[in-house]
Design a protein around this motif. Structure first.
Motif, mmCIF file in Angstrom:
data_model
loop_
_atom_site.group_PDB
_atom_site.id
_atom_site.type_symbol
_atom_site.label_atom_id
_atom_site.label_comp_id
_atom_site.label_asym_id
_atom_site.label_seq_id
_atom_site.Cartn_x
_atom_site.Cartn_y
_atom_site.Cartn_z
ATOM 1 N N LYS A 162 13.925 7.172 17.069
ATOM 2 C CA LYS A 162 13.405 6.925 15.714
ATOM 3 C C LYS A 162 12.630 5.612 15.666
ATOM 4 C CE LYS A 162 13.587 8.641 11.425
ATOM 5 N NZ LYS A 162 12.248 8.249 10.994
ATOM 6 N N THR A 163 11.325 5.702 15.886
ATOM 7 C CA THR A 163 10.421 4.543 15.817
ATOM 8 C C THR A 163 9.155 4.984 15.078
ATOM 9 O OG1 THR A 163 9.227 5.140 17.826
ATOM 10 C CG2 THR A 163 11.186 3.748 18.125
ATOM 11 N N ASP A 164 8.199 4.048 14.947
ATOM 12 C CA ASP A 164 6.918 4.393 14.316
ATOM 13 C C ASP A 164 6.249 5.557 15.051
ATOM 14 O OD1 ASP A 164 7.417 2.271 12.693
ATOM 15 O OD2 ASP A 164 5.941 0.921 13.609
ATOM 16 N N MET A 165 6.410 5.579 16.405
ATOM 17 C CA MET A 165 5.752 6.639 17.184
ATOM 18 C C MET A 165 6.274 8.009 16.767
ATOM 19 S SD MET A 165 5.562 7.266 21.319
ATOM 20 C CE MET A 165 4.362 6.007 21.692
ATOM 21 N N ILE A 166 7.584 8.142 16.649
ATOM 22 C CA ILE A 166 8.144 9.458 16.297
ATOM 23 C C ILE A 166 7.821 9.781 14.836
ATOM 24 C CG2 ILE A 166 10.545 9.186 15.456
ATOM 25 C CD1 ILE A 166 9.601 11.281 18.462
ATOM 26 N N ASP A 167 7.742 8.749 13.975
ATOM 27 C CA ASP A 167 7.346 8.996 12.575
ATOM 28 C C ASP A 167 5.919 9.534 12.504
ATOM 29 O OD1 ASP A 167 9.793 8.185 11.671
ATOM 30 O OD2 ASP A 167 9.134 6.205 10.974
ATOM 31 N N ARG A 168 5.044 9.028 13.408
ATOM 32 C CA ARG A 168 3.665 9.557 13.419
ATOM 33 C C ARG A 168 3.674 11.018 13.867
ATOM 34 N NH1 ARG A 168 2.584 4.289 15.585
ATOM 35 N NH2 ARG A 168 2.657 5.101 17.704
ATOM 36 N N ILE A 169 4.514 11.332 14.862
ATOM 37 C CA ILE A 169 4.523 12.695 15.410
ATOM 38 C C ILE A 169 5.118 13.690 14.394
ATOM 39 C CG2 ILE A 169 5.498 14.158 17.252
ATOM 40 C CD1 ILE A 169 5.292 11.746 19.141
ATOM 41 N N THR A 170 6.183 13.281 13.688
ATOM 42 C CA THR A 170 6.838 14.198 12.737
ATOM 43 C C THR A 170 6.243 14.082 11.335
ATOM 44 O OG1 THR A 170 8.498 12.564 12.085
ATOM 45 C CG2 THR A 170 9.072 14.010 13.945
ATOM 46 N N SER A 171 5.377 13.098 11.104
ATOM 47 C CA SER A 171 4.861 12.768 9.766
ATOM 48 C C SER A 171 6.005 12.546 8.765
ATOM 49 C CB SER A 171 3.932 13.861 9.243
ATOM 50 O OG SER A 171 2.935 14.138 10.170
ATOM 51 N N LYS A 172 7.177 12.187 9.271
ATOM 52 C CA LYS A 172 8.397 11.934 8.477
ATOM 53 C C LYS A 172 8.794 13.156 7.649
ATOM 54 C CE LYS A 172 7.899 6.943 7.866
ATOM 55 N NZ LYS A 172 7.973 5.871 6.910
ATOM 56 N N ASP A 173 8.354 14.333 8.057
ATOM 57 C CA ASP A 173 8.723 15.563 7.350
ATOM 58 C C ASP A 173 10.181 15.901 7.699
ATOM 59 O OD1 ASP A 173 8.570 18.149 6.097
ATOM 60 O OD2 ASP A 173 8.374 18.971 8.119
ATOM 61 N N PRO A 174 11.083 15.985 6.692
ATOM 62 C CA PRO A 174 12.510 16.176 6.970
ATOM 63 C C PRO A 174 12.795 17.422 7.814
ATOM 64 C CG PRO A 174 12.177 15.640 4.662
ATOM 65 C CD PRO A 174 10.816 15.810 5.247
ATOM 66 N N GLU A 175 12.066 18.513 7.587
ATOM 67 C CA GLU A 175 12.293 19.747 8.357
ATOM 68 C C GLU A 175 11.924 19.525 9.829
ATOM 69 O OE1 GLU A 175 14.016 22.919 8.922
ATOM 70 O OE2 GLU A 175 14.122 22.041 6.915
ATOM 71 N N THR A 176 10.778 18.851 10.066
ATOM 72 C CA THR A 176 10.352 18.567 11.448
ATOM 73 C C THR A 176 11.328 17.602 12.108
ATOM 74 O OG1 THR A 176 8.096 18.738 10.601
ATOM 75 C CG2 THR A 176 8.329 17.911 12.839
ATOM 76 N N GLU A 177 11.795 16.616 11.338
ATOM 77 C CA GLU A 177 12.775 15.657 11.901
ATOM 78 C C GLU A 177 14.055 16.380 12.318
ATOM 79 O OE1 GLU A 177 13.224 12.582 8.944
ATOM 80 O OE2 GLU A 177 11.634 11.372 9.880
ATOM 81 N N LYS A 178 14.463 17.369 11.516
ATOM 82 C CA LYS A 178 15.664 18.155 11.844
ATOM 83 C C LYS A 178 15.447 18.933 13.141
ATOM 84 C CE LYS A 178 18.492 20.714 8.783
ATOM 85 N NZ LYS A 178 18.583 21.468 7.525
ATOM 86 N N GLN A 179 14.229 19.491 13.287
ATOM 87 C CA GLN A 179 13.918 20.241 14.520
ATOM 88 C C GLN A 179 13.939 19.323 15.736
ATOM 89 O OE1 GLN A 179 10.142 22.067 13.636
ATOM 90 N NE2 GLN A 179 11.048 23.463 12.133
ATOM 91 N N PHE A 180 13.410 18.102 15.558
ATOM 92 C CA PHE A 180 13.425 17.136 16.665
ATOM 93 C C PHE A 180 14.868 16.756 17.018
ATOM 94 C CE2 PHE A 180 9.371 15.324 18.207
ATOM 95 C CZ PHE A 180 8.520 16.215 17.582
ATOM 96 N N ALA A 181 15.681 16.527 16.000
ATOM 97 C CA ALA A 181 17.088 16.175 16.241
ATOM 98 C C ALA A 181 17.775 17.288 17.033
ATOM 99 C CB ALA A 181 17.797 15.925 14.910
ATOM 100 N N ALA A 182 17.454 18.537 16.676
ATOM 101 C CA ALA A 182 18.129 19.695 17.286
ATOM 102 C C ALA A 182 17.732 19.910 18.756
ATOM 103 C CB ALA A 182 17.824 20.945 16.474
ATOM 104 N N LEU A 183 16.675 19.230 19.212
ATOM 105 C CA LEU A 183 16.313 19.321 20.638
ATOM 106 C C LEU A 183 17.384 18.681 21.523
ATOM 107 C CD1 LEU A 183 12.551 18.209 20.437
ATOM 108 C CD2 LEU A 183 13.391 20.521 20.914
#
Ligand code: NAD
Length: 250
Positions: free
Chosen positions: A188-209
């Motif tokens: 969880k850094t600025d880089m990952i925020d750029r990749i997920t656009s801080k979209d909660p659904e996308t963040e959940k998908q990233f967490a689930a990896l």
């Protein structure tokens, strides 16, 4: 000149690099922080000095070979030694599948993530091999171990970082220099925020990896960098250590 160990970290102004700089400082190292973001570096130097060690900021674009040489010259002029280096500066580049991804993006990502890191490692290996001691940790990624859709150049760059790490480890082992890589999962850094656009659904998908079903923190990666750097890891070289909540173990 100093009797404390000296640690260099590139890409130190934010995210994983900033936490690693602070972790080196807490372990008792004097710390050199390099980045393109000058004002953030100066704030970080103040924070590091509060921990009670010395710190030096050198504004550096790692893709500029002259700047890289000057950075290492300044370290030797000021401290007379370089014990640990973490080559962390990197960019993710654009997000597009391979056939649609631009060659300009490929060049930009490779220029910073691979050529820049390579130039830094060359300077560090020259210093450390003449000292007969030193430890380098390169920031790779799980994207250097497995494929990630939409990030072809980034994955290629991190795969290259793993191979540069292993080659230098084998070349310089007898001269007392260890070279390892860290391969973080999604942190969880600025880089990952750029990749997920801080979209909660996308963040959940990233967490689930990750089998741990969460993203990592910059501090968790910093802890691994400091572990690999310090003498406690004296028989470890040429490794690409995944710090990924179990992602690549599946
Ligand atoms: N965040 C993640 O999920 C993740 C996962 C795996 C690997 N990584 C790697 O970890 C490293 C740090 O990532 P982060 O998440 O902290 O990113 P970030 O974008 O939050 O921070 C990167 C830092 O690097 C600096 N930088 C960029 N280009 C530079 C250049 N040419 N010269 C010097 N400094 C430069 C930036 O100014 C910034 O301070 C990168 O190499 C990245 O590829 C990150």
């Amino acid at each position: 000149m100093t009797t404390s160990p000296v640690a260099l970290i590139t890409g130190a102004a934010a995210g994983i690099g900033k936490e690693t700089a602070l972790a080196y400082a807490r372990s008792g190292c004097d710390v050199v922080v390099a980045d393109i973001q000058e004002s953030a570096l100066h704030q970080l130097v103040k924070d590091i000095k509060l921990i009670g060690v010395d710190a030096l900021a050198v504004t550096t674009d790692v893709s500029d070979i002259n700047a890289v040489k000057e950075l290492h010259n300044k370290i030797m002029e000021r401290f007379g030694r370089l014990d640990y280096a973490c080559n962390n500066a990197g960019i993710e580049g654009e997000n597009a599948p391979t056939a649609e991804s631009s060659l300009e993006n490929y060049d930009r990502v490779m220029n910073i993530n691979v050529r820049g890191l390579y130039a830094c490692m060359q300077a560090q290996l020259a210093i450390m091999s003449s000292q007969g001691r030193g430890s380098i940790v390169n920031m790779a990624s799980v994207a250097g171990l497995i494929g990630f859709p939409g990030l072809p150049a980034y994955c290629a760059s991190k795969g290259a970082v793993v191979q540069l790490t292993k080659t230098a480890a084998v070349e310089y082992a007898e001269q007392g220099v260890r070279v390892n890589a860290v391969c973080p999962g999604a942190i969880k850094t600025d880089m990952i925020d750029r990749i997920t656009s801080k979209d909660p659904e996308t963040e959940k998908q990233f967490a689930a990896l990750h089998p741990m079903n969460r993203m990592g923190t910059a501090e968790e990666v910093a802890n691994a960098v400091v572990f690999l750097s310090l003498p406690g890891a004296s028989f470890i070289t040429g490794q690409a250590l995944a710090v990924d909540g179990g992602m690549v173990a599946r």
